[in-house]
Design a protein around this motif. Structure first.
Motif, short mmCIF file in Angstrom:
data_model
loop_
_atom_site.label_atom_id
_atom_site.label_comp_id
_atom_site.label_asym_id
_atom_site.label_seq_id
_atom_site.Cartn_x
_atom_site.Cartn_y
_atom_site.Cartn_z
N ARG A 92 0.84 -1.20 0.00
CA ARG A 92 0.00 0.00 0.00
C ARG A 92 0.88 1.25 0.00
NH1 ARG A 92 -3.90 -2.04 4.93
NH2 ARG A 92 -4.82 -3.83 3.83
N PRO A 93 0.50 2.27 -0.78
CA PRO A 93 1.31 3.49 -0.84
C PRO A 93 1.60 4.10 0.52
CG PRO A 93 -0.32 3.49 -2.60
CD PRO A 93 -0.63 2.31 -1.73
N GLU A 94 0.61 4.11 1.42
CA GLU A 94 0.82 4.69 2.74
C GLU A 94 1.91 3.94 3.51
OE1 GLU A 94 -2.12 6.01 6.27
OE2 GLU A 94 -2.06 3.84 5.94
N ILE A 95 1.86 2.62 3.45
CA ILE A 95 2.85 1.81 4.16
C ILE A 95 4.23 2.01 3.56
CG2 ILE A 95 3.55 -0.53 4.80
CD1 ILE A 95 1.08 0.40 6.28
N ARG A 96 4.30 1.99 2.23
CA ARG A 96 5.60 2.17 1.56
C ARG A 96 6.23 3.51 1.93
NH1 ARG A 96 3.19 0.49 -3.35
NH2 ARG A 96 3.51 2.59 -4.17
N GLN A 97 5.43 4.57 1.94
CA GLN A 97 5.98 5.89 2.20
C GLN A 97 6.29 6.11 3.67
OE1 GLN A 97 6.75 8.50 -0.14
NE2 GLN A 97 7.84 9.08 1.74
N VAL A 98 5.30 5.88 4.52
CA VAL A 98 5.45 6.23 5.93
C VAL A 98 6.30 5.22 6.70
CG1 VAL A 98 4.22 6.66 8.11
CG2 VAL A 98 3.27 7.50 5.95
N VAL A 99 5.98 3.93 6.54
CA VAL A 99 6.62 2.90 7.38
C VAL A 99 7.94 2.41 6.80
CG1 VAL A 99 6.34 0.61 8.39
CG2 VAL A 99 4.40 2.19 8.32
N LEU A 100 7.97 2.15 5.50
CA LEU A 100 9.16 1.55 4.91
C LEU A 100 10.20 2.57 4.44
CD1 LEU A 100 7.51 -1.32 2.83
CD2 LEU A 100 8.51 -1.43 5.12
N THR A 101 9.75 3.75 4.02
CA THR A 101 10.69 4.75 3.50
C THR A 101 11.07 5.78 4.55
OG1 THR A 101 9.80 4.50 1.26
CG2 THR A 101 11.06 6.50 1.72
N ASP A 102 10.06 6.44 5.13
CA ASP A 102 10.35 7.54 6.04
C ASP A 102 10.73 7.10 7.46
OD1 ASP A 102 9.99 9.48 4.13
OD2 ASP A 102 7.92 9.93 4.69
N ALA A 103 10.06 6.10 7.98
CA ALA A 103 10.28 5.74 9.39
C ALA A 103 11.74 5.42 9.71
CB ALA A 103 9.37 4.59 9.80
N PRO A 104 12.44 4.59 8.92
CA PRO A 104 13.85 4.33 9.26
C PRO A 104 14.71 5.59 9.20
CG PRO A 104 13.02 2.73 7.66
CD PRO A 104 12.00 3.81 7.75
N ALA A 105 14.43 6.46 8.22
CA ALA A 105 15.24 7.67 8.07
C ALA A 105 14.94 8.71 9.13
CB ALA A 105 15.01 8.26 6.67
N VAL A 106 13.66 8.89 9.46
CA VAL A 106 13.25 9.94 10.40
C VAL A 106 13.48 9.53 11.85
CG1 VAL A 106 11.28 11.28 11.23
CG2 VAL A 106 11.57 10.88 8.78
N LEU A 107 13.12 8.31 12.19
CA LEU A 107 13.21 7.84 13.57
C LEU A 107 14.54 7.20 13.88
CD1 LEU A 107 9.66 6.25 13.93
CD2 LEU A 107 10.37 8.56 14.56
N GLY A 108 15.25 6.78 12.85
CA GLY A 108 16.47 6.00 13.06
C GLY A 108 16.16 4.52 13.00
N TRP A 109 17.11 3.75 12.51
CA TRP A 109 16.90 2.32 12.31
C TRP A 109 16.50 1.61 13.59
CZ3 TRP A 109 16.51 -0.65 8.05
CH2 TRP A 109 16.60 -2.03 8.20
N ASN A 110 17.20 1.90 14.69
CA ASN A 110 16.93 1.18 15.94
C ASN A 110 15.54 1.47 16.48
OD1 ASN A 110 19.45 -0.05 15.95
ND2 ASN A 110 20.39 1.56 17.20
N GLU A 111 15.12 2.74 16.43
CA GLU A 111 13.79 3.10 16.92
C GLU A 111 12.70 2.49 16.05
OE1 GLU A 111 10.78 4.99 19.26
OE2 GLU A 111 12.84 4.35 19.61
N TRP A 112 12.91 2.54 14.74
CA TRP A 112 11.94 1.94 13.82
C TRP A 112 11.79 0.45 14.08
CZ3 TRP A 112 13.38 -0.81 8.95
CH2 TRP A 112 12.25 -1.22 8.23
N ARG A 113 12.92 -0.24 14.22
CA ARG A 113 12.86 -1.69 14.46
C ARG A 113 12.23 -1.99 15.82
NH1 ARG A 113 15.59 -5.20 11.25
NH2 ARG A 113 14.23 -6.64 12.34
N ALA A 114 12.44 -1.12 16.81
CA ALA A 114 11.82 -1.33 18.12
C ALA A 114 10.30 -1.23 18.02
CB ALA A 114 12.35 -0.29 19.11
N ILE A 115 9.80 -0.30 17.21
CA ILE A 115 8.36 -0.18 17.00
C ILE A 115 7.83 -1.41 16.27
CG2 ILE A 115 6.55 1.13 15.81
CD1 ILE A 115 8.26 3.64 16.31
N GLU A 116 8.55 -1.83 15.24
CA GLU A 116 8.16 -3.04 14.51
C GLU A 116 8.08 -4.24 15.45
OE1 GLU A 116 7.41 -3.68 11.37
OE2 GLU A 116 7.82 -1.77 10.39
N ALA A 117 9.09 -4.35 16.31
CA ALA A 117 9.13 -5.49 17.23
C ALA A 117 7.99 -5.42 18.24
CB ALA A 117 10.47 -5.52 17.95
#
Length: 200
Positions: free
Chosen positions: A101-126
């Motif tokens: 889905r475009p929303e997921i690709r943009q917000v979660v997969l593209t922006d989240a790692p860059a904006v929040l940082g890899w570790n924070e993004w992965r912590a949310i995923e986990a």
């Protein structure tokens, strides 16, 4: 009086996350100024900074909201399946469908790692996806579908593989064929952890 204040606060936060989510999904985090978010939400800039330290904190709330809905969809697929094996296959397909889905690709997969940082993004995923995986894999071990093994470690490895597959598909020139290849590769890997059939 306290209840009324709580309601107003919840309403303001909801307006901010709803407006921000739509804008972030449409144009990406960096292309959306805070002033545009507050105008779209119908609140003041002061209200934004009363509830959030900055735009990044608001973005994190949007990511968490999306991840919560994502996990609920996967849980529903597993819950509606006639058996666990069917549910596991369905959950894999649903995960990749949602990631397309475009929303997921943009917000979660593209922006989240860059904006929040890899570790924070992965912590949310986990926090949101890992529990579902642990429960699913624990059931699979209990039902003899996969060989006994440390489920917590396996769940983290599976989550990492699924996220990587989603990232590869999202960045591919031909997402459809890349998805087919990813599903094939994941299927072979998952087949390797299946419990051997009982001896006759």
């Amino acid at each position: 009086m306290r209840r009324s204040q709580h309601d107003r606060s919840s309403s303001t936060r909801s307006a901010l996350t709803t407006a921000a989510r739509a804008l972030f999904a449409a144009r990406g985090y960096h292309a959306v100024p805070a002033d545009e978010i507050v105008r779209a939400a119908g609140v003041t800039r002061g209200a934004l900074y009363h509830h959030y330290a900055d735009k990044q904190a608001l973005f994190r709330d949007v990511v968490v909201e999306i991840e919560t809905e994502f996990t609920a969809e996967i849980d529903a697929v597993l819950g509606d399946a006639p058996d666990l094996a069917t549910g596991m296959v369905g959950a894999l397909g649903a995960f990749l469908d949602i990631c397309a889905r475009p929303e997921i690709r943009q917000v979660v997969l593209t922006d989240a790692p860059a904006v929040l940082g890899w570790n924070e993004w992965r912590a949310i995923e986990a926090e949101h996806g890992l529990g579902t995986l642990v429960d699913m894999l624990t059931r699979a071990v209990d039902e003899g579908l996969i060989a006994p093994q440390p489920v917590d470690v396996l769940a983290r490895l599976v989550l990492s593989a699924l996220i990587e597959a989603a990232l590869v598909i999202a960045s591919a020139e031909d997402p459809a064929s890349t998805r087919a290849e990813a599903e094939h590769a994941l299927g072979l890997w998952f087949a390797g952890i299946l419990a051997p059939p009982p001896e006759a």
